[in-house]
Design an enzyme around this catalytic site. Structure first.
Site, PDB file in Angstrom:
ATOM      1  N   GLU A  99       0.851  -1.188   0.000  1.00 25.51           N
ATOM      2  CA  GLU A  99       0.000   0.000   0.000  1.00 25.51           C
ATOM      3  C   GLU A  99       0.889   1.241   0.000  1.00 25.51           C
ATOM      4  O   GLU A  99       1.765   1.386   0.858  1.00 25.51           O
ATOM      5  CB  GLU A  99      -0.907   0.010   1.229  1.00 25.51           C
ATOM      6  N   ALA A 100       0.665   2.142  -0.958  1.00 26.78           N
ATOM      7  CA  ALA A 100       1.497   3.339  -1.078  1.00 26.78           C
ATOM      8  C   ALA A 100       1.234   4.334   0.044  1.00 26.78           C
ATOM      9  O   ALA A 100       2.122   5.092   0.432  1.00 26.78           O
ATOM     10  CB  ALA A 100       1.265   4.010  -2.427  1.00 26.78           C
ATOM     11  N   HIS A 512     -15.823   7.843  -8.322  1.00 26.04           N
ATOM     12  CA  HIS A 512     -16.064   6.443  -8.656  1.00 26.04           C
ATOM     13  C   HIS A 512     -15.481   6.093 -10.028  1.00 26.04           C
ATOM     14  O   HIS A 512     -16.173   5.513 -10.868  1.00 26.04           O
ATOM     15  CB  HIS A 512     -17.569   6.148  -8.665  1.00 26.04           C
TER      16      HIS A 512
END
Length: 572
Positions: A99-100, A512
């Site tokens: 995860e960055a 989205h």
């Protein structure tokens, strides 16, 4: 920015868990402060042991990174967290999750009522689309979560399953009935812990995913439902369930909120297994590219703790970085349209013209604003009531999603109309005809891609939103809403070009983005029904980018489903 003194007990308890994980408090301090909050002694002790075990385990895992894992999952959002959890349930499988962003147990993430302050903040990638004439030459902000949990750590916490017709269309595009509504409904029932009106045919209980209608909503939310009924829009006890099989309706919003705190996807999926020795979770790990031998993906190259590292995968790499980052990583790794890759001197491994194409998003219009006689209390996620309806009666699926919001919800242009004590009704388009695309800006993996959202570029979308604005006016000026109205500010009696300009000026993203590596069998498809990337081996995609068409409503829940489907495929 966030004063936690008045935060709910649930938020304060989660913050203590985060401090224990980070080593900022010890076991005794955690137990004492949690007990002061009034939690049962047993619950406090269990949580203390669990989070102490997670901290110890992950410290060991990070200090002793392996050169190879069975599976590498890139991205910890609504799909990636699910995939990592399900793979780690096999204790013989070594799973690495990258995860960055940073940790998620922070006030800005956990406090529900002020979630929109995260947009443009430290937990956001801060993307912006190219300026477009279809939105009056504005750049539409494209918020994407940059923290453990990805978008589920900064979104509005809405659980919207999508319409029956969405999934039946996916199944036809994929050529696989496992994606149809009947099968997806089984997954929803299996994962949910639904705390609302019983509906055993459609809702599940006892699963990992706690969902409930917004608890104790303010009085303006049920008034909005009465307003909908006055327009002939039926109301339901549940915004999901049977309501998502028909022509629309209004309901109190389904939310992922419990004890006043946000429940992102890691809260339900990752934390329960992060004390296992076969799951390694690295935050602050920025993936630069996938590594290959010929056309086989063998691992990833990423930056972590100031060093560039390369780790191999003996099985599959699962790309769950989201509909903006996933196509960027594909292109940087030589997977995409050959002409585009040639622009940057990237050797083509698999010529897939659909990478970065088919970009879809839900536009929401910040252009419905009413002044109240006095202050409006913001509760839950500030959007406690919503409805789905059709802009044209011949449509077989609702295309409008209209929100009541207990605050001014406006764009940077329409925001000049905000005054004290205002609330909004904001129409969104959930079945847009407009399509955008992404392109690389450079070979620098830290450079954001060029985002051409093309929002409202198809005239059919503008026509639908004109109808949405008319419905918003009828709702706001209805008899049911009169106790909450001092005056209408926007849109007023605007019509024709003036109304179109308000829509273009008020257009915002619902954040989205989807569809940029779509599932299907045509020339623009990127993955097949098993989410395997065409033309390469050992690479799957599980995130919103695989949607052939965007779902009817918020995309968090369908992305969880994509993660569950990916896990089912990999573990079959």
């Amino acid at each position: 920015m966030f004063d936690t003194s008045s935060a709910s007990k649930g938020v304060k308890f989660a913050l203590l868990e985060g401090q224990l994980l980070a080593g900022e408090i010890d076991h005794a301090a955690f137990v004492g402060q949690a007990a002061d909050l009034g939690f049962p002694t047993t619950a406090v002790g269990d949580a203390a042991e669990k989070f102490r075990a997670i901290a110890a385990n992950q410290a060991v895992r990070r200090a002793n990174l392996r050169s190879s894992y069975d599976y590498i999952v890139i991205g910890s959002g609504a799909s990636g967290s699910v995939v990592a959890r399900r793979l780690a349930e096999n204790r013989d499988a070594q799973v690495l999750l990258l995860e960055a962003g940073g940790d998620d147990l922070k006030p800005g993430i956990l406090i529900t009522e002020t979630w929109f302050f995260n947009l443009g903040g430290e937990f956001d990638w801060n993307f912006g689309a190219e300026r477009s004439p279809s939105v009056n030459s504005r750049s539409i902000v494209q918020a994407m979560g940059k923290a453990l949990g990805g978008g589920t750590s900064i979104n509005g916490m809405v659980w919207a399953r999508g319409h029956k017709n969405d999934f039946d269309f996916w199944a036809r595009q994929a050529g696989d009935d496992a994606w149809d509504y009947r099968h997806i409904l089984d997954i929803y029932r299996g994962i949910e812990d639904w705390h609302g009106a019983p509906d055993p045919e459609r809702r599940g209980s006892g699963g990992d995913v706690f969902v409930q209608p917004a608890p104790n909503p303010g009085s303006i939310a049920p008034a909005f439902l009465k307003a909908a009924e006055s327009l002939g829009i039926p109301t339901f006890a549940d915004q999901n369930g049977v309501m998502q099989e028909g022509s629309g309706g209004a309901a109190i919003t389904n939310v992922r909120i419990r004890d006043g705190r946000r429940l992102n996807v890691p809260a339900s999926y990752l934390y329960p297994v992060m004390d296992q020795p076969n799951l390694t979770v690295l935050t602050g790990a920025h993936v630069n590219r996938l590594t290959l031998e010929g056309t086989t993906i063998i691992g990833v190259e990423f930056e972590w703790q100031g060093k560039i590292r390369a780790i191999r995968s003996s099985s599959d790499v699962v790309l769950s970085a989201g509909a903006i980052q996933t196509p960027k990583l594909l292109m940087l790794s030589g997977i995409g349209d050959r002409t585009e890759l040639d622009r940057f001197g990237i050797s083509t491994v698999s010529h897939l013209p659909g990478v970065g194409q088919n970009l879809q998003d839900h536009p929401i219009i910040g252009g419905g604003l009413w002044e109240a006689p006095g202050p409006i209390t913001i509760r839950n996620n500030a959007a406690e009531a919503n409805l789905f309806t059709r802009s044209r009666p011949e449509l077989d699926t609702p295309d409008l999603h209209i929100w009541h919001i207990e605050a001014p919800y406006l764009s940077e242009v329409t925001g000049r109309h905000a005054v004290e004590n205002v609330w909004s009704i904001s129409p969104a388009l959930v079945r847009p005809e407009s399509r955008g695309f992404l392109r690389l800006k450079s070979v620098d993996p830290h450079q954001a891609p060029e985002i051409h959202a093309n929002m409202l570029s198809d005239p059919r979308d503008l026509a639908a939103l004109r109808r949405g604005m008319a419905i918003a006016r009828d709702l706001g000026n209805s008899e049911a809403m009169k106790p909450f109205v001092k005056r209408e500010i926007l849109p007023g009696p605007l019509a024709g070009e003036a109304l179109d300009n308000l829509i273009r000026d008020g257009a915002m993203s619902m954040y989205h983005p989807t569809g940029t590596a779509k599932m299907g069998r045509d020339d623009l498809s990127v993955v097949n029904a098993e989410l395997r990337v065409y033309g390469v081996k050992n690479l799957r995609i599980a995130d919103g980018s695989i949607m052939p068409s965007i779902t009817t409503g918020n995309t968090q829940a369908p992305c969880v489903i994509i993660g569950e489907r990916m896990a089912d495929i990999l573990t079959a």
